[in-house]
Design a protein around this motif. Structure first.
Motif, mmCIF file in Angstrom:
data_model
loop_
_atom_site.group_PDB
_atom_site.id
_atom_site.type_symbol
_atom_site.label_atom_id
_atom_site.label_comp_id
_atom_site.label_asym_id
_atom_site.label_seq_id
_atom_site.Cartn_x
_atom_site.Cartn_y
_atom_site.Cartn_z
ATOM 1 N N PHE A 1 2.205 -7.422 6.052
ATOM 2 C CA PHE A 1 3.258 -7.232 5.056
ATOM 3 C C PHE A 1 4.472 -6.529 5.662
ATOM 4 N N HIS A 2 4.223 -5.474 6.426
ATOM 5 C CA HIS A 2 5.289 -4.636 6.979
ATOM 6 C C HIS A 2 5.986 -5.298 8.164
ATOM 7 N N GLY A 3 5.233 -6.055 8.955
ATOM 8 C CA GLY A 3 5.833 -6.763 10.084
ATOM 9 C C GLY A 3 5.369 -6.312 11.444
ATOM 10 N N HIS A 4 4.883 -5.090 11.556
ATOM 11 C CA HIS A 4 4.414 -4.606 12.862
ATOM 12 C C HIS A 4 3.536 -3.370 12.663
ATOM 13 N N ALA A 5 2.740 -3.083 13.680
ATOM 14 C CA ALA A 5 1.833 -1.928 13.656
ATOM 15 C C ALA A 5 2.559 -0.732 14.266
ATOM 16 N N CYS A 6 3.175 0.095 13.418
ATOM 17 C CA CYS A 6 3.944 1.235 13.923
ATOM 18 C C CYS A 6 3.311 2.559 13.486
ATOM 19 N N ASP A 7 3.759 3.640 14.124
ATOM 20 C CA ASP A 7 3.207 4.954 13.790
ATOM 21 C C ASP A 7 3.474 5.317 12.333
ATOM 22 N N GLY A 8 4.649 4.969 11.798
ATOM 23 C CA GLY A 8 4.964 5.304 10.417
ATOM 24 C C GLY A 8 4.002 4.668 9.437
ATOM 25 N N LEU A 9 3.625 3.432 9.707
ATOM 26 C CA LEU A 9 2.694 2.731 8.832
ATOM 27 C C LEU A 9 1.321 3.402 8.865
ATOM 28 N N PHE A 10 0.803 3.686 10.052
ATOM 29 C CA PHE A 10 -0.523 4.292 10.168
ATOM 30 C C PHE A 10 -0.531 5.703 9.596
ATOM 31 N N ARG A 11 0.495 6.483 9.860
ATOM 32 C CA ARG A 11 0.564 7.837 9.330
ATOM 33 C C ARG A 11 0.668 7.805 7.808
ATOM 34 N N GLY A 12 1.449 6.864 7.278
ATOM 35 C CA GLY A 12 1.561 6.720 5.830
ATOM 36 C C GLY A 12 0.257 6.311 5.180
ATOM 37 N N VAL A 13 -0.458 5.387 5.801
ATOM 38 C CA VAL A 13 -1.744 4.933 5.261
ATOM 39 C C VAL A 13 -2.725 6.096 5.161
ATOM 40 N N LEU A 14 -2.810 6.905 6.210
ATOM 41 C CA LEU A 14 -3.765 8.012 6.193
ATOM 42 C C LEU A 14 -3.398 9.044 5.131
ATOM 43 N N ALA A 15 -2.106 9.320 4.981
ATOM 44 C CA ALA A 15 -1.684 10.279 3.959
ATOM 45 C C ALA A 15 -1.942 9.742 2.553
ATOM 46 N N LEU A 16 -1.552 8.498 2.315
ATOM 47 C CA LEU A 16 -1.713 7.937 0.972
ATOM 48 C C LEU A 16 -3.187 7.749 0.620
ATOM 49 N N ALA A 17 -4.031 7.503 1.611
ATOM 50 C CA ALA A 17 -5.471 7.384 1.344
ATOM 51 C C ALA A 17 -6.014 8.662 0.715
ATOM 52 N N LEU A 18 -5.523 9.809 1.163
ATOM 53 C CA LEU A 18 -5.980 11.076 0.589
ATOM 54 C C LEU A 18 -5.565 11.204 -0.872
ATOM 55 N N ALA A 19 -4.332 10.838 -1.174
ATOM 56 C CA ALA A 19 -3.853 10.905 -2.561
ATOM 57 C C ALA A 19 -4.657 9.962 -3.452
ATOM 58 N N LEU A 20 -4.895 8.740 -2.977
ATOM 59 C CA LEU A 20 -5.614 7.757 -3.790
ATOM 60 C C LEU A 20 -7.072 8.143 -3.972
ATOM 61 N N ASP A 21 -7.680 8.781 -2.972
ATOM 62 C CA ASP A 21 -9.053 9.266 -3.130
ATOM 63 C C ASP A 21 -9.139 10.307 -4.240
ATOM 64 N N THR A 22 -8.099 11.123 -4.366
ATOM 65 C CA THR A 22 -8.073 12.156 -5.402
ATOM 66 C C THR A 22 -7.871 11.544 -6.788
ATOM 67 N N LEU A 23 -6.921 10.622 -6.908
ATOM 68 C CA LEU A 23 -6.600 10.027 -8.207
ATOM 69 C C LEU A 23 -7.594 8.956 -8.645
ATOM 70 N N CYS A 24 -8.284 8.353 -7.691
ATOM 71 C CA CYS A 24 -9.203 7.242 -7.989
ATOM 72 C C CYS A 24 -10.583 7.564 -7.417
ATOM 73 N N PRO A 25 -11.281 8.545 -7.969
ATOM 74 C CA PRO A 25 -12.558 8.972 -7.392
ATOM 75 C C PRO A 25 -13.635 7.891 -7.388
ATOM 76 N N ASP A 26 -13.479 6.856 -8.221
ATOM 77 C CA ASP A 26 -14.456 5.764 -8.223
ATOM 78 C C ASP A 26 -14.201 4.774 -7.086
ATOM 79 N N GLY A 27 -13.122 4.982 -6.323
ATOM 80 C CA GLY A 27 -12.825 4.121 -5.192
ATOM 81 C C GLY A 27 -12.022 2.880 -5.536
ATOM 82 N N ILE A 28 -11.675 2.693 -6.810
ATOM 83 C CA ILE A 28 -10.895 1.525 -7.231
ATOM 84 C C ILE A 28 -9.474 1.983 -7.577
ATOM 85 N N VAL A 29 -8.496 1.447 -6.868
ATOM 86 C CA VAL A 29 -7.096 1.785 -7.104
ATOM 87 C C VAL A 29 -6.545 0.796 -8.127
ATOM 88 N N ASP A 30 -6.211 1.309 -9.306
ATOM 89 C CA ASP A 30 -5.623 0.473 -10.355
ATOM 90 C C ASP A 30 -4.122 0.410 -10.109
#
Length: 149
Positions: A58-87
Motif C-alpha cells: 500500500f505504502h510503496g516501499h519498506a521504510c523505517d517510518g512504516l516499520f516504526r509506525g506499525v510497531l507503535a500503532l500495534a500497541l495502541a490497537l492492542d489496548t483498544l481491541c483486547p479481543d484482537g479484532i480491530v473494528d
C-alpha cells in the motif's frame, strides 16, 4: 517500546523485490480487522488478516517510518481491541504529518480524512492518538526518544 501482543506474521510473507529477507524473518505484528460488506452494509462476518507486507504494498516501499509506525500503532490497537479484532469502522486516529505514519494510520484503523476520522499534526516523532468512537476510550502511543538514531 514494548513488543506488541499481536500474533507474529504469517501467510504471504515470502521474500519479494519489495519485501527483503530481513523483513520476512522479523517478528512483526499481524492485524485482524473487521469491516463492513459495502458502503451501506452490515458488518462482514469474517475478519481479514493484514500483514506488514500488505502495508508495504500500500505504502510503496519498506521504510523505517512504516516499520516504526506499525510497531507503535500495534500497541495502541492492542489496548483498544483486547479481543484482537480491530473494528475499522469504530476508530478515529491522529498522527504526525508524515506519509509513512499517515498510511499506517489509515490502513490499520480505517481512518479517513473525508469522514473526519483521520487527522495529522506537525509534531515531530513517531506517535499516534487513537480513539474508539463508540466508547470514547482514547490512547496515545509514542516512540521513546533515542530508539531511532
Amino acid at each position: 517500546m514494548a513488543t506488541p501482543k499481536t500474533p507474529v506474521q504469517a501467510g504471504d510473507n515470502a521474500v519479494a523485490w519489495y519485501w527483503p529477507e530481513w523483513a520476512a524473518q522479523a517478528d512483526l505484528p499481524t492485524f485482524h480487522v473487521r469491516d463492513t460488506e459495502s458502503s451501506h452494509g452490515r458488518y462482514a462476518r469474517e475478519t481479514k488478516t493484514i500483514l506488514v507486507k500488505d502495508l508495504v504494498k500500500f505504502h510503496g516501499h519498506a521504510c523505517d517510518g512504516l516499520f516504526r509506525g506499525v510497531l507503535a500503532l500495534a500497541l495502541a490497537l492492542d489496548t483498544l481491541c483486547p479481543d484482537g479484532i480491530v473494528d475499522r469502522t469504530d476508530l478515529r486516529v491522529l498522527s504526525r504529518n508524515s506519509p509513512c505514519l499517515g498510511d499506517v494510520a489509515a490502513y490499520l484503523t480505517g481512518g479517513r480524512v473525508r469522514f473526519n476520522t483521520q487527522d495529522v499534526r506537525d509534531e515531530p516523532g513517531v506517535w499516534f492518538v487513537v480513539q474508539r468512537i463508540t466508547t470514547g476510550e482514547t490512547v496515545r502511543v509514542a516512540e521513546n526518544p533515542g530508539v531511532y538514531p
